[in-house]
Design an enzyme around this catalytic site. Structure first.
Site, short mmCIF file in Angstrom:
data_model
loop_
_atom_site.label_atom_id
_atom_site.label_comp_id
_atom_site.label_asym_id
_atom_site.label_seq_id
_atom_site.Cartn_x
_atom_site.Cartn_y
_atom_site.Cartn_z
CG ASP A 120 -26.58 -45.08 -16.20
OD1 ASP A 120 -26.90 -45.35 -17.37
OD2 ASP A 120 -27.34 -45.22 -15.22
CG ASP A 121 -27.81 -42.82 -19.88
OD1 ASP A 121 -27.81 -44.05 -20.04
OD2 ASP A 121 -28.83 -42.15 -19.64
CB CYS A 168 -29.82 -48.83 -18.37
SG CYS A 168 -29.84 -47.03 -18.44
CG ASP A 175 -25.36 -47.89 -19.44
OD1 ASP A 175 -25.06 -46.76 -19.87
OD2 ASP A 175 -26.33 -48.08 -18.68
CG ASN A 176 -27.05 -46.15 -22.65
OD1 ASN A 176 -27.42 -46.86 -21.71
ND2 ASN A 176 -27.20 -44.83 -22.66
CA LIG Z 1 -27.55 -46.18 -19.32
#
Ligand SMILES: [Ca+2]
Length: 518
Positions: A57-58, A93, A328-329
């Protein structure tokens, strides 16, 4: 005579992405895909491959996000392929995760932000998109056991959208986090039943909990079906809570002072222009601390990956398992004087790590091919043997890229897009091809004399013939419907008449040329 445009991987949807043409799989796949072939009737030992998708995540790629993950790089990247140009269509997200699950761009899955109103885990999403996610297809059409653990979508568990009792279609085992990433004091939905966790590291630290339930799944799942696992970690998302043993690491690490660090974004959108430059010392201290803590949280992800790979190996499953690692990013820390966040259009936010290992993928490969997270679902369905033509997905399978063997020389995928015209008559069997690259390379083969295509006659053939074939290729590339069926590529007596492009000349074609398609 028959004109046959051959363009195995032309530009798609305004993107410069191209499929390489080096793998025989590329041509064979349409013949093989007709459903989930080989699953129901597979003999013991010939089961479809398993797939593991690890989603952080991130986690950025541009600012060194993979640096702390030494074991992951060794166990996945160096054992397979690292994509150096992997992007997300939305650097946020929920839209990004929706793209992964559906294989669609945001304008097709309609998840626009992280709220229920923005379609994030909404009733509409549950009704329209969830039944068509690639895990749902794996479960319902391909006989896969499907296991999910971790953060799903930011609004998952919201009372207005079914709460934690809602288990999306397609998941055999469901271990999903309520709402957004946390490390302690969270609630999981375990197959629809809520379980609260506290703040005791040994039993509650979420990254480790995900590791443990994943290992349990590997030990207790059925051995008669292939499996798909999606493990979605909170790291390195805020609040960046590292495991106790890692809270002192990276003390001398600071956010990179790259060229766009702490400068004012000029000629940029007002959101960027409003940033204060230079940033205050307290802002810089804050973002440096965030950068360091993000890396610390990733060390537990690295441990998770190591445990997972070792367990797959111990259980004898590793050689038949694809493992994907991505985020996701991306993320930024001080670029254009933006202290911390994502969601901007710049490389640090839209570019993500993507590492893949698995059957048929040679070790230590790097691909520069432009790929996106919408390609993950199509690739995994391809692995399962499910025809992409049966889906509404926007992405494409990367399997032909991954399995480019025995000696893959197609790392530069931009050099593998070509267009050809083909002529077959009683006397001639000519193939003329142009590459759409900086060389504008031309290959011409006389397959009548050289069926193995050993000798490129581009430099020895009559220039007049070459010119005609070049012209016909240009016409062919802009044809549509009837104009694609215009006769004549090469005929010594042929003179191109533009009027032929707009009239029915079937009788000419029948008389002078073979209609047999190649
Ligand atoms: Ca994210």
């Amino acid at each position: 005579m028959r004109l046959l445009p051959l363009a195995p991987g032309g530009p798609r949807r305004g993107s410069p992405r191209h499929l390489p043409s080096c793998s025989p799989l590329l041509l064979l796949l349409p013949l093989l895909l007709g459903g989930c072939l080989g699953v129901s009737g597979a003999a013991a030992g010939s089961r479809r491959p398993n797939v593991v998708l690890l989603l952080t995540d991130d986690q950025d790629e541009v600012l060194g996000g993979m640096t702390p993950l030494k074991k992951t790089k060794a166990l996945i990247g160096e054992m397979g392929m690292t994509f150096s140009s992997a992007y997300v269509p939305s650097a946020l997200c929920c839209p990004s995760r929706a793209s992964i699950l559906t294989g669609k761009y945001p304008h097709n899955h309609h998840v626009v932000n992280n709220t229920l109103e923005g379609n994030c885990s909404s009733k509409s999403w549950q009704k329209i998109q969830e039944p068509n996610t690639f895990p749902a297809i794996l479960r319902s059409m391909c006989g896969y056991q499907t296991f999910f653990a971790g953060k799903y979508l930011n609004e998952y568990g919201a009372p207005d959208a079914g709460g934690l009792e809602h288990v999306p279609l397609g998941w055999s085992y469901w271990y999903a986090l309520e709402k957004n990433s946390k490390y302690y004091n969270y609630t999981l939905s375990i197959n629809g039943k809520a379980r609260k966790h506290g703040e005791n590291y040994s039993v509650d630290y979420l990254t480790d909990v995900l590791a443990n339930v994943s290992l349990d799944f590997l030990d207790y799942k059925s051995n008669s079906e292939p499996f798909f696992m999606m493990i979605s970690t909170p790291a390195p998302h805020s609040p960046w809570t590292a495991a106790p043993q890692y809270q002192k690491t990276f003390q001398n690490v600071f956010a990179p002072r790259n060229k766009n660090f702490n400068i004012h974004g000029t000629n940029k959108h007002w959101l960027i222009r409003q940033a204060k430059t230079p940033m205050t010392n307290s802002s810089i201290q804050f973002l440096d601390n965030a950068f360091r803590k993000r890396w610390q949280t990733l060390l537990s992800v690295d441990d998770l990956v190591e445990k997972l790979v070792k367990r797959l190996e111990f259980n004898g499953e590793l050689n038949n398992t694809y493992i994907f690692y991505t985020s996701d990013n991306g993320y930024h820390t001080g670029q254009f004087s933006l202290p911390i966040d994502k969601r901007q259009l710049y490389e640090f936010d839209i570019k993500v790590p993507l590492l893949v290992r698995g059957p048929g993928i040679k070790p230590n490969q790097t691909s520069k091919m432009l790929v996106a997270n919408i390609d993950l679902g199509p690739t995994i369905l391809d692995i399962a043997g499910y025809s992409l033509n049966k889906t509404q997905m926007d992405g494409m399978s990367l399997l032909p890229i991954l399995q480019c063997f025995p000696d893959c020389v197609c790392e530069d995928a931009y050099n593998n897009t070509y267009a050809c015209v083909r002529t077959t008559t009683a006397l001639w069997n000519l193939q003329y091809c142009e590459f759409d690259d900086q060389e504008v390379f031309v290959e011409v083969y006389n397959l009548t004399a050289d069926p193995e295509q050993i000798t490129n006659i581009a430099k020895s053939i009559d220039p007049e013939i070459l010119g005609k074939m070049n012209y016909r290729l240009m016409m062919l590339q802009s044809c549509s419907g009837p104009t694609c069926r215009t006769p004549g590529v090469f005929d010594p007596g042929y003179r191109f008449d533009p009027r032929l492009m707009f009239n029915n000349h079937g009788s000419v074609r029948t008389r002078r040329f073979s209609k047999h398609p190649l």
